[in-house]
Design a protein around this motif. Structure first.
Motif: not given
Ligand code: UD1
Ligand code: CA
Length: 439
Positions: A69-88
């Protein structure tokens, strides 16, 4: 039954690679760094693999790796933010989440398994992987309580002198228990100094909640992140050391391990002997008793028992070398099936060819498989003999037991047990040299 999902962070720009290829698609031992990480996740039994990509690299990553599954993180706001983007994009919101980085090709299944085990053993909300490092380094530090459970992780730039003196560094891998992952992630605040959501804050948040963080220790090598091509070469060297070691301990003799280059998937049966300077690209299987002499290059090849290859042979994809065959110096094979005991000992190109058992292919024989438009097949029957410096113009078949005279250009099929000679007849003119010199 608990389910496991894997979230692989790969939204970084990788600018220090100076490359049009996304960083995580650069290869180590013939497989992309992301491929290595995904392979480990799959072996661990992850039900879903989520790759967190940036808008800029999402398409390339999607093309390169199937079944994720590809999850797109629109802005790079850190590793926590990236995991939240992935979790959706999780199929199962209750699944345990293993967080990996796409640029750490050396991580091992053993460490990941230890993390899964530690989670079960301690009913941990979080499991982190740490390594010991003596000396100055900018990694985050894991602060533990008296029982060895993690209390918090401090990033190096935010750490006090005392915290920096702690040599337990955060490797970055993390396992979050499915029952609390979302609750913990939603509590992460933007870091005031870097304006990023730190995944690492989750350890202190778990502690506040009265939940445990287990710490698994691994080798620094395993969490080595690749940021530039120098580090890529270091990862390659470490991976090669690992692959060579595995092969030798499983029964491969390497006369010069340092100049033997393996691919992630090179497969050897016991009792293979390798000379120096042999390169294995992906897709090679070598059976027992095979000898590969110095300076060979192999890709997408199967070699049967007892064959002797090289020195200086190039074996290209689609090739199968039969039992006890001999492939000698300056021979190139491409999509060629070589029968049992056949010999191609010197200076030959066999492409899109089938060479029968026991056939003898003379020095300098070339299959002319390409007419400028399409590729065609050459078949040489069992026990046939091809004289030196012959051209076999495909499509063409030389029957079993047939002979081809040296220097022939064979454009028509040769029936079995037949001699074909296809070259200008020799003319001898008596006394010609003397007359020539007088002039
Ligand atoms: C992180 C850890 C640090 C640890 C180190 C180990 C945090 C806050 N810090 O720091 O404790 O010692 O890893 O290497 O987690 N990424 C995204 N999106 C983002 C930000 C990062 O996908 O918005 C990806 C990057 O592409 C990279 C990975 O996450 O693959 C790690 O990010 P990076 O910025 O390198 O983290 P560090 O600062 O090294
Ligand atoms: Ca990093």
């Amino acid at each position: 039954m608990r389910e496991l999902a894997c979230i692989i962070l790969a939204a970084g720009q990788g600018t220090r690679m100076h490359s049009s290829l996304p960083k995580v698609l650069h290869e180590v031992a013939g497989l992309s760094m992301l491929g290595h990480v995904l392979a480990a996740a799959k072996q661990l039994g992850a039900m879903q693999n989520i790759v967190v990509a940036s808008p800029a690299n999402a398409e390339a990553l999607k093309q390169a790796v199937g079944d994720v599954t590809i999850a797109i993180q629109d802005q790079q706001l850190g590793t926590g933010h990236a995991v939240m983007a992935g979790s959706t994009t999780l199929n199962n919101k209750q699944a345990d989440r293993l967080i990996l980085y796409g640029d750490t090709p050396l991580l091992t299944l053993e460490t990941l398994q230890k993390m899964v085990d530690a989670q079960k053993q301690h009913n941990a909300a979080v499991v982190v992987a740490g390594f010991r490092y003596v000396g100055p380094t900018a990694y985050g530090r894991i602060v533990c309580d008296a029982q060895g459970f993690g209390k918090k992780i401090v990033e190096y730039i935010d750490a006090t002198e005392e915290e920096r003196a702690n040599n337990l560094c955060n490797g970055g891998l993390m396992l979050l228990a499915g029952d609390v992952a979302d609750a913990l992630l939603s509590k992460i605040q933007k870091n005031k100094r870097k304006h990023e959501y730190y995944l690492t804050d989750i350890v202190a948040l778990a502690t506040e909640m009265g939940r445990k963080t287990a710490v698994v220790e691994c080798d620094e090598e395993e969490v080595l992140g690749v940021n530039n091509r120098l580090e890529l070469s270091e990862a390659e060297a470490l991976m090669q050391r690992r692959l060579r070691r595995q092969a030798m301990l499983a029964g491969v003799t390497m006369q010069d391990p340092g100049s033997t280059f393996l691919s992630y998937d090179t497969h050897f049966a016991p009792d293979v002997v390798l000379g120096p300077h042999v390169v294995f690209r992906p897709g090679v299987r070598v059976a027992g008793g095979v000898l590969i002499k110095a300076f060979c290059h192999l890709e997408g090849v199967e070699i049967a028992e007892g064959a002797v290859i090289g020195p200086f042979a190039r074996l290209r994809p689609g090739t199968k070398v039969g039992e006890n065959s001999h492939i000698g110096n300056f021979v190139e094979l491409k999509n060629a099936h070589i029968g049992k005991g056949a010999k191609l000992n010197h200076l030959t190109y066999a492409g899109d060819a089938e060479i029968g058992a026991g056939a003898n292919i003379g020095a300098g024989t070339i299959t002319c498989n390409y007419d400028g438009v399409k590729k065609s097949k050459t078949v040489v029957g069992e026990g046939a003999f091809i004289g030196s410096n012959s051209s076999l113009v495909a499509p063409v078949t030389v029957g079993a037991g047939a002979f081809v005279g040296a220097g022939s250009v064979i454009t028509n099929d040769v029936p079995p047990e037949t001699l074909a000679v296809a070259r200008g007849r020799q003319v001898n003119i008596a006394e010609w040299s003397k007359r020539f010199r007088k002039k």
